[in-house]
Design a protein around this motif. Structure first.
Motif, PDB file in Angstrom:
ATOM      1  N   VAL A 200       0.860  -1.181   0.000  1.00 13.65           N
ATOM      2  CA  VAL A 200       0.000   0.000   0.000  1.00 13.65           C
ATOM      3  C   VAL A 200       0.893   1.227   0.000  1.00 13.65           C
ATOM      4  O   VAL A 200       1.803   1.352   0.826  1.00 13.65           O
ATOM      5  N   THR A 201       0.675   2.128  -0.955  1.00 17.19           N
ATOM      6  CA  THR A 201       1.472   3.348  -1.029  1.00 17.19           C
ATOM      7  C   THR A 201       0.731   4.423  -1.808  1.00 17.19           C
ATOM      8  O   THR A 201      -0.190   4.131  -2.571  1.00 17.19           O
ATOM      9  N   HIS A 202       1.146   5.668  -1.594  1.00 19.39           N
ATOM     10  CA  HIS A 202       0.661   6.774  -2.426  1.00 19.39           C
ATOM     11  C   HIS A 202       1.772   7.256  -3.356  1.00 19.39           C
ATOM     12  O   HIS A 202       1.565   8.188  -4.130  1.00 19.39           O
ATOM     13  N   ASP A 203       2.927   6.603  -3.292  1.00 26.07           N
ATOM     14  CA  ASP A 203       4.103   6.985  -4.068  1.00 26.07           C
ATOM     15  C   ASP A 203       4.180   6.122  -5.326  1.00 26.07           C
ATOM     16  O   ASP A 203       4.535   4.947  -5.267  1.00 26.07           O
ATOM     17  N   GLN A 204       3.858   6.697  -6.470  1.00 23.87           N
ATOM     18  CA  GLN A 204       3.799   5.898  -7.693  1.00 23.87           C
ATOM     19  C   GLN A 204       5.169   5.433  -8.166  1.00 23.87           C
ATOM     20  O   GLN A 204       5.289   4.353  -8.758  1.00 23.87           O
ATOM     21  N   GLN A 205       6.226   6.203  -7.900  1.00 26.24           N
ATOM     22  CA  GLN A 205       7.555   5.746  -8.269  1.00 26.24           C
ATOM     23  C   GLN A 205       7.922   4.479  -7.504  1.00 26.24           C
ATOM     24  O   GLN A 205       8.497   3.542  -8.060  1.00 26.24           O
ATOM     25  N   GLU A 206       7.585   4.458  -6.233  1.00 29.98           N
ATOM     26  CA  GLU A 206       7.806   3.272  -5.404  1.00 29.98           C
ATOM     27  C   GLU A 206       6.988   2.097  -5.924  1.00 29.98           C
ATOM     28  O   GLU A 206       7.489   0.970  -6.040  1.00 29.98           O
ATOM     29  N   ALA A 207       5.744   2.355  -6.271  1.00 26.84           N
ATOM     30  CA  ALA A 207       4.868   1.297  -6.783  1.00 26.84           C
ATOM     31  C   ALA A 207       5.404   0.723  -8.082  1.00 26.84           C
ATOM     32  O   ALA A 207       5.440  -0.494  -8.278  1.00 26.84           O
ATOM     33  N   PHE A 208       5.831   1.583  -8.994  1.00 27.94           N
ATOM     34  CA  PHE A 208       6.300   1.126 -10.296  1.00 27.94           C
ATOM     35  C   PHE A 208       7.619   0.375 -10.189  1.00 27.94           C
ATOM     36  O   PHE A 208       7.854  -0.597 -10.912  1.00 27.94           O
ATOM     37  N   ALA A 209       8.504   0.833  -9.304  1.00 26.74           N
ATOM     38  CA  ALA A 209       9.809   0.188  -9.169  1.00 26.74           C
ATOM     39  C   ALA A 209       9.708  -1.176  -8.507  1.00 26.74           C
ATOM     40  O   ALA A 209      10.489  -2.082  -8.809  1.00 26.74           O
ATOM     41  N   MET A 210       8.727  -1.356  -7.642  1.00 27.66           N
ATOM     42  CA  MET A 210       8.697  -2.542  -6.791  1.00 27.66           C
ATOM     43  C   MET A 210       7.690  -3.604  -7.248  1.00 27.66           C
ATOM     44  O   MET A 210       7.882  -4.789  -6.985  1.00 27.66           O
ATOM     45  N   CYS A 211       6.649  -3.197  -7.953  1.00 32.32           N
ATOM     46  CA  CYS A 211       5.496  -4.086  -8.111  1.00 32.32           C
ATOM     47  C   CYS A 211       5.287  -4.571  -9.543  1.00 32.32           C
ATOM     48  O   CYS A 211       5.605  -3.883 -10.516  1.00 32.32           O
ATOM     49  N   ASP A 212       4.703  -5.773  -9.646  1.00 33.98           N
ATOM     50  CA  ASP A 212       4.386  -6.372 -10.936  1.00 33.98           C
ATOM     51  C   ASP A 212       3.050  -5.869 -11.466  1.00 33.98           C
ATOM     52  O   ASP A 212       2.891  -5.644 -12.670  1.00 33.98           O
ATOM     53  N   GLN A 213       2.056  -5.749 -10.566  1.00 35.59           N
ATOM     54  CA  GLN A 213       0.749  -5.198 -10.936  1.00 35.59           C
ATOM     55  C   GLN A 213       0.360  -4.146  -9.914  1.00 35.59           C
ATOM     56  O   GLN A 213       0.723  -4.226  -8.736  1.00 35.59           O
ATOM     57  N   VAL A 214      -0.407  -3.157 -10.387  1.00 37.17           N
ATOM     58  CA  VAL A 214      -0.796  -2.040  -9.538  1.00 37.17           C
ATOM     59  C   VAL A 214      -2.283  -1.770  -9.720  1.00 37.17           C
ATOM     60  O   VAL A 214      -2.774  -1.742 -10.852  1.00 37.17           O
ATOM     61  N   ALA A 215      -2.985  -1.583  -8.599  1.00 36.86           N
ATOM     62  CA  ALA A 215      -4.373  -1.145  -8.633  1.00 36.86           C
ATOM     63  C   ALA A 215      -4.417   0.332  -8.284  1.00 36.86           C
ATOM     64  O   ALA A 215      -3.977   0.731  -7.202  1.00 36.86           O
ATOM     65  N   VAL A 216      -4.927   1.155  -9.193  1.00 36.01           N
ATOM     66  CA  VAL A 216      -5.122   2.576  -8.913  1.00 36.01           C
ATOM     67  C   VAL A 216      -6.524   2.746  -8.347  1.00 36.01           C
ATOM     68  O   VAL A 216      -7.511   2.358  -8.986  1.00 36.01           O
ATOM     69  N   LEU A 217      -6.610   3.313  -7.145  1.00 34.84           N
ATOM     70  CA  LEU A 217      -7.898   3.466  -6.470  1.00 34.84           C
ATOM     71  C   LEU A 217      -8.325   4.919  -6.401  1.00 34.84           C
ATOM     72  O   LEU A 217      -7.493   5.828  -6.310  1.00 34.84           O
ATOM     73  N   ARG A 218      -9.624   5.101  -6.425  1.00 37.08           N
ATOM     74  CA  ARG A 218     -10.225   6.412  -6.225  1.00 37.08           C
ATOM     75  C   ARG A 218     -11.576   6.227  -5.567  1.00 37.08           C
ATOM     76  O   ARG A 218     -12.403   5.434  -6.040  1.00 37.08           O
ATOM     77  N   ASP A 219     -11.797   6.927  -4.459  1.00 40.73           N
ATOM     78  CA  ASP A 219     -13.092   6.887  -3.761  1.00 40.73           C
ATOM     79  C   ASP A 219     -13.559   5.456  -3.512  1.00 40.73           C
ATOM     80  O   ASP A 219     -14.730   5.122  -3.709  1.00 40.73           O
ATOM     81  N   GLY A 220     -12.638   4.593  -3.088  1.00 41.60           N
ATOM     82  CA  GLY A 220     -13.010   3.247  -2.690  1.00 41.60           C
ATOM     83  C   GLY A 220     -13.241   2.264  -3.814  1.00 41.60           C
ATOM     84  O   GLY A 220     -13.755   1.173  -3.577  1.00 41.60           O
ATOM     85  N   GLN A 221     -12.861   2.613  -5.034  1.00 41.92           N
ATOM     86  CA  GLN A 221     -13.054   1.712  -6.162  1.00 41.92           C
ATOM     87  C   GLN A 221     -11.773   1.614  -6.988  1.00 41.92           C
ATOM     88  O   GLN A 221     -11.033   2.593  -7.124  1.00 41.92           O
ATOM     89  N   VAL A 222     -11.529   0.433  -7.540  1.00 42.99           N
ATOM     90  CA  VAL A 222     -10.367   0.232  -8.401  1.00 42.99           C
ATOM     91  C   VAL A 222     -10.669   0.816  -9.775  1.00 42.99           C
ATOM     92  O   VAL A 222     -11.615   0.395 -10.444  1.00 42.99           O
ATOM     93  N   GLN A 223      -9.864   1.766 -10.188  1.00 45.69           N
ATOM     94  CA  GLN A 223     -10.027   2.376 -11.507  1.00 45.69           C
ATOM     95  C   GLN A 223      -9.337   1.545 -12.589  1.00 45.69           C
ATOM     96  O   GLN A 223      -9.813   1.468 -13.718  1.00 45.69           O
TER      97      GLN A 223
END
Length: 355
Positions: A200-223
């Protein structure tokens, strides 16, 4: 959007998840699946529901709709929550949550049950070596740096051999350079062990560097749930396009399938194919879509520049409706107020109906 993995390869499967606090749902209809050995991420702004989902996965929060399955076993359903200690899920917290009165070795060994003293010692020593803290086994948490404490927390979470590790903004209290290095170290450790994780993070650079798949969330829903490359180049909607990476929307209109007319010239991209000629559009221009071209007639004015060593980020003004950024190698040094010849070179042109 779910990754194209067959169901039998999924370790974690979340379907139509809804949960919250009291009578109020914080997240609704959340769907994603994580494969064995993959590292996933819940990414989004503060208050979007990331930590709520993580608490539901850990078993700290009951769910009101949907289901959570781990290794094809239902661990959360409406009216049923498998206790956290029975889920074989490890947790690494933002504040480390180490026991101050225990040594580093004792912290790591805390969750080891049913082993002899020698077995605990051997396993603890191996984990401390894995996180490069073997020389600090006898010290206490207050004697360690923030990065070292986070390594201890990871070793402790790995000790019981969990099926899944949950990482709740584990690097947010560290400085930027250490956060970047430690996130890559943690990724390498998890990949070497073949252990799946959800960050869980709000840092997209961290997410992109570390993760294979990413869920972008907004207002409690996966975009959008996708690989980082697709989130950047093929965003599912305007929110994802604006949230992921840098960029600015400029006005344009469709000339026909594959072509947009704008102040930056005639732009070609496959996303225009669904619109009729004349449709008003907002076109996303990213800094890497702009290239310097001495022969170009397009000459916007530099209104801001940020030097970053190997590159410089420029903000250009073309008209009251059109400002955008460009990232150039730092040897291209332009002054504030200078008009610079540029052109658009966008392999993945992104546009949405004008709002």
């Amino acid at each position: 959007m779910s990754p194209p993995n067959p169901p039998e390869s999924w370790l974690l499967d979340v379907q139509a998840l809804g949960c919250g606090y009291g009578a109020e749902n914080v997240v609704s209809d959340v769907r994603f699946a994580l494969g064995h050995g993959d590292i996933g991420c819940l990414l989004g702004p503060s208050g979007c529901g990331k930590s709520t989902i993580l608490r539901a996965l850990a078993g700290f929060l009951p769910i009101s709709t949907g289901e959570i399955r781990l290794n094809d076993q239902a661990i959360s359903l409406p009216g049923f929550t498998l206790p956290p200690e029975q889920r074989r899920i490890g947790m690494v917290f933002q504040d480390y949550a180490l026991f101050p009165h225990l040594t580093i070795a004792e912290n790591v060994a805390f969750g080891l049950k049913g082993l002899s003293r020698q077995e605990k010692h051997t396993k603890t020593a191996g984990l401390l070596e894995l996180v490069h803290l073997q020389d600090l086994a006898g010290q206490y948490p207050h004697q360690l740096s923030g990065g070292q404490q986070q390594r201890v927390a990871l070793a402790r979470a790995l000790a019981p051999e969990p099926t899944l590790i949950l990482l709740d903004e584990p690097f947010s209290s560290l400085d930027a350079d250490l956060r970047r290095r430690l996130s890559l170290d943690v990724r390498d450790i998890l990949k070497d062990l073949g252990i799946s994780a959800l960050l869980v993070t709000h840092d997209q650079q961290e997410a992109f560097a570390m993760c294979d798949q990413v869920a972008v969330l907004r207002d409690g829903q996966v975009q959008q749930w996708d690989v980082p490359y697709n989130l950047y180049h093929e965003p599912a909607n305007r929110f994802v396009a604006g949230f992921v990476g840098q960029g600015a929307f400029i006005p344009g209109h469709a000339l026909g399938p594959g072509t947009i007319e704008s102040e930056l010239g005639r732009l070609v991209g496959k996303r225009t194919s669904q619109w009729q000629p004349g449709t008003l559009l907002d076109v996303l221009i990213r800094p890497d879509d702009i290239v310097y071209d001495a022969d170009s007639d397009l000459r916007p004015k530099v209104v801001e520049k940020t030097f970053a060593g190997t590159s410089t980020l420029y903000r250009f003004h073309l008209s009251d409706e059109t400002e955008f950024e460009a990232l150039f190698r730092s040897h291209l040094d332009f002054r504030l107020g200078e008009h610079v010849p540029v052109r658009v070179e966008a392999e993945h042109l992104i546009a949405f109906p004008r709002t």
